[in-house]
Design an enzyme around this catalytic site. Structure first.
Site, PDB file in Angstrom:
ATOM      1  N   ASP A 157       0.826  -1.214   0.000  1.00 43.12           N
ATOM      2  CA  ASP A 157       0.000   0.000   0.000  1.00 43.12           C
ATOM      3  C   ASP A 157       0.861   1.265   0.000  1.00 43.12           C
ATOM      4  O   ASP A 157       1.983   1.269   0.497  1.00 43.12           O
ATOM      5  CB  ASP A 157      -0.909  -0.025   1.246  1.00 43.12           C
ATOM      6  CG  ASP A 157      -2.091   0.914   1.102  1.00 43.12           C
ATOM      7  OD1 ASP A 157      -2.345   1.401  -0.021  1.00 43.12           O
ATOM      8  OD2 ASP A 157      -2.765   1.176   2.112  1.00 43.12           O
ATOM      9  N   ASN A 187     -10.969  -2.431  -5.410  1.00 39.52           N
ATOM     10  CA  ASN A 187     -10.204  -1.522  -6.270  1.00 39.52           C
ATOM     11  C   ASN A 187     -10.862  -1.298  -7.636  1.00 39.52           C
ATOM     12  O   ASN A 187     -10.539  -0.333  -8.335  1.00 39.52           O
ATOM     13  CB  ASN A 187      -8.758  -2.010  -6.458  1.00 39.52           C
ATOM     14  CG  ASN A 187      -7.896  -1.883  -5.218  1.00 39.52           C
ATOM     15  OD1 ASN A 187      -6.979  -2.682  -4.994  1.00 39.52           O
ATOM     16  ND2 ASN A 187      -8.163  -0.880  -4.384  1.00 39.52           N
TER      17      ASN A 187
HETATM   18  C1  IPE Z   1      -5.569  -2.694  -0.299  1.00 40.06           C
HETATM   19  O1  IPE Z   1      -5.169  -1.364  -0.446  1.00 40.06           O
HETATM   20  C2  IPE Z   1      -5.524  -3.377  -1.620  1.00 40.06           C
HETATM   21  C3  IPE Z   1      -4.192  -3.561  -2.176  1.00 40.06           C
HETATM   22  C4  IPE Z   1      -3.039  -3.261  -1.623  1.00 40.06           C
HETATM   23  C5  IPE Z   1      -4.156  -4.160  -3.464  1.00 40.06           C
HETATM   24  P1  IPE Z   1      -6.243  -0.197  -0.577  1.00 40.06           P
HETATM   25  O2  IPE Z   1      -5.458   1.063  -0.635  1.00 40.06           O
HETATM   26  O3  IPE Z   1      -7.166  -0.470  -1.685  1.00 40.06           O
HETATM   27  O4  IPE Z   1      -7.031  -0.335   0.787  1.00 40.06           O
HETATM   28  P2  IPE Z   1      -7.926   0.711   1.595  1.00 40.06           P
HETATM   29  O5  IPE Z   1      -9.022   1.130   0.685  1.00 40.06           O
HETATM   30  O6  IPE Z   1      -7.042   1.853   1.954  1.00 40.06           O
HETATM   31  O7  IPE Z   1      -8.378  -0.035   2.797  1.00 40.06           O
HETATM   32  C1  IPE Z   2      -1.545   0.281  -3.375  1.00 42.35           C
HETATM   33  O1  IPE Z   2      -1.352   1.642  -3.402  1.00 42.35           O
HETATM   34  C2  IPE Z   2      -1.793  -0.301  -4.736  1.00 42.35           C
HETATM   35  C3  IPE Z   2      -3.178  -0.687  -5.010  1.00 42.35           C
HETATM   36  C4  IPE Z   2      -4.150  -0.699  -4.145  1.00 42.35           C
HETATM   37  C5  IPE Z   2      -3.478  -1.111  -6.359  1.00 42.35           C
HETATM   38  P1  IPE Z   2      -2.560   2.653  -3.433  1.00 42.35           P
HETATM   39  O2  IPE Z   2      -2.924   2.901  -4.845  1.00 42.35           O
HETATM   40  O3  IPE Z   2      -3.650   2.200  -2.550  1.00 42.35           O
HETATM   41  O4  IPE Z   2      -1.887   3.968  -2.819  1.00 42.35           O
HETATM   42  P2  IPE Z   2      -2.495   4.943  -1.730  1.00 42.35           P
HETATM   43  O5  IPE Z   2      -2.935   4.093  -0.568  1.00 42.35           O
HETATM   44  O6  IPE Z   2      -3.638   5.647  -2.369  1.00 42.35           O
HETATM   45  O7  IPE Z   2      -1.369   5.841  -1.371  1.00 42.35           O
HETATM   46 MG    MG Z   3      -4.052   2.395  -0.599  1.00 36.89          MG
END
Ligand code: IPE
Ligand code: IPE
Ligand code: MG
Length: 250
Positions: A21, A69
């Site tokens: 993340d 996502n």
């Molecule tokens: C969790 O991260 C999913 C992945 C790392 C693929 P998100 O960024 O989507 O999670 P939330 O929404 O902050 O909980």
């Molecule tokens: C994790 O990084 C990757 C995916 C969930 C695909 P994020 O895209 O959630 O990045 P933040 O949490 O918005 O910084």
């Molecule tokens: Mg994230």
């Protein structure tokens, strides 16, 4: 001191799962679009896989795209799917060289055909590799996985293929996407968030949880080793008393 030297060889976690993340925030901090963060996540994936493999971790599972996502802006979803395809093509020779067996969990049929095809190819071509199993969680949601398992088990019961009395934890395990993976020992989440976000709810029942503020694109070998050292300093009691655990250790 070299981090690797601090790692105890007899206490290596067999299965590490990572919620990767912080890509979007990493990019934003640099004044860039979120997708720039996703593009820079590949180095972290590569380093984690190599580092884990080097110290004898047998299973590494990476949360790459959740069922939730799909609700992101279409532009970002499309970019992530394209990135998945290009990264798999690019990494295949590396997987072969390092004996990485690639696996995937999730609602894979919801991925674009191109992604499904390359995934199938990579899984097939790496199926005999033995050093480490690298599982990508793609369009993965733990609740959906459990719902699916319940449906499939119910079907067997209705068709008299399974006696309801025989349903136990093992049967449930065998109906999850992770049927061929052991329980998670160590779950890592980057970027400072301390939640599970619908990842491996069943499989982390007794995992040790490790949270770090490092944003995923900055995650390197040293960060993984730090997590493992922290894990090795925990006492995994599985409901028993500390005395029982120490006695067993002798
Ligand atoms: C969790 O991260 C999913 C992945 C790392 C693929 P998100 O960024 O989507 O999670 P939330 O929404 O902050 O909980
Ligand atoms: C994790 O990084 C990757 C995916 C969930 C695909 P994020 O895209 O959630 O990045 P933040 O949490 O918005 O910084
Ligand atoms: Mg994230």
């Amino acid at each position: 001191m070299d981090k690797k030297l601090q790692i105890l060889q007899h206490k290596i976690p067999n299965h590490i799962a990572i919620i990767m993340d912080g890509n979007g925030r990493w990019a934003k901090k640099k004044g860039m679009q979120r997708i720039f963060g996703h593009r820079n996540a590949l180095t972290a994936v590569r380093q984690s896989t190599t580092a884990a493999s080097k110290i004898g971790v047998k299973f590494l599972t990476l949360y790459a795209f959740s069922t939730e996502n799909w609700n992101r802006p279409k532009l970002e979803v499309d970019a992530l799917m394209n990135l998945l395809v290009t990264s798999l093509v690019k990494e295949l020779p590396e997987f072969q060289r390092k004996s990485v067996k690639v696996n995937a969990i999730g609602n894979l049929s919801s991925l674009p055909t191109k992604a499904q095809n390359i995934l199938e190819k990579v899984i097939n071509e790496t199926k005999n590799n033995k050093k480490i199993t690298l599982t990508f969680a793609l369009s993965y949601g733990s609740r959906e996985e459990i719902v699916n398992a319940i449906k499939n088990i119910s079907k067997k019961v209705v068709n008299n293929k399974l006696d309801i009395k025989k349903i136990d934890e093992k049967i449930i395990n065998n109906h999850l996407y992770t049927f061929n993976l052991p329980d998670v020992d160590l779950l890592i989440r980057t970027s400072g968030e301390q939640r599970i976000s619908n990842f491996l709810l069943w499989q982390i029942a007794y995992a040790e949880l490790y949270f770090t503020d490092v944003l995923w694109p900055d995650f390197r070998e040293e960060n993984l080793f730090n997590a493992i050292i922290d894990y090795q300093n925990r006492e995994r009691r599985f409901g028993k008393t500390s005395e029982q655990i120490t006695d067993n250790d002798e």
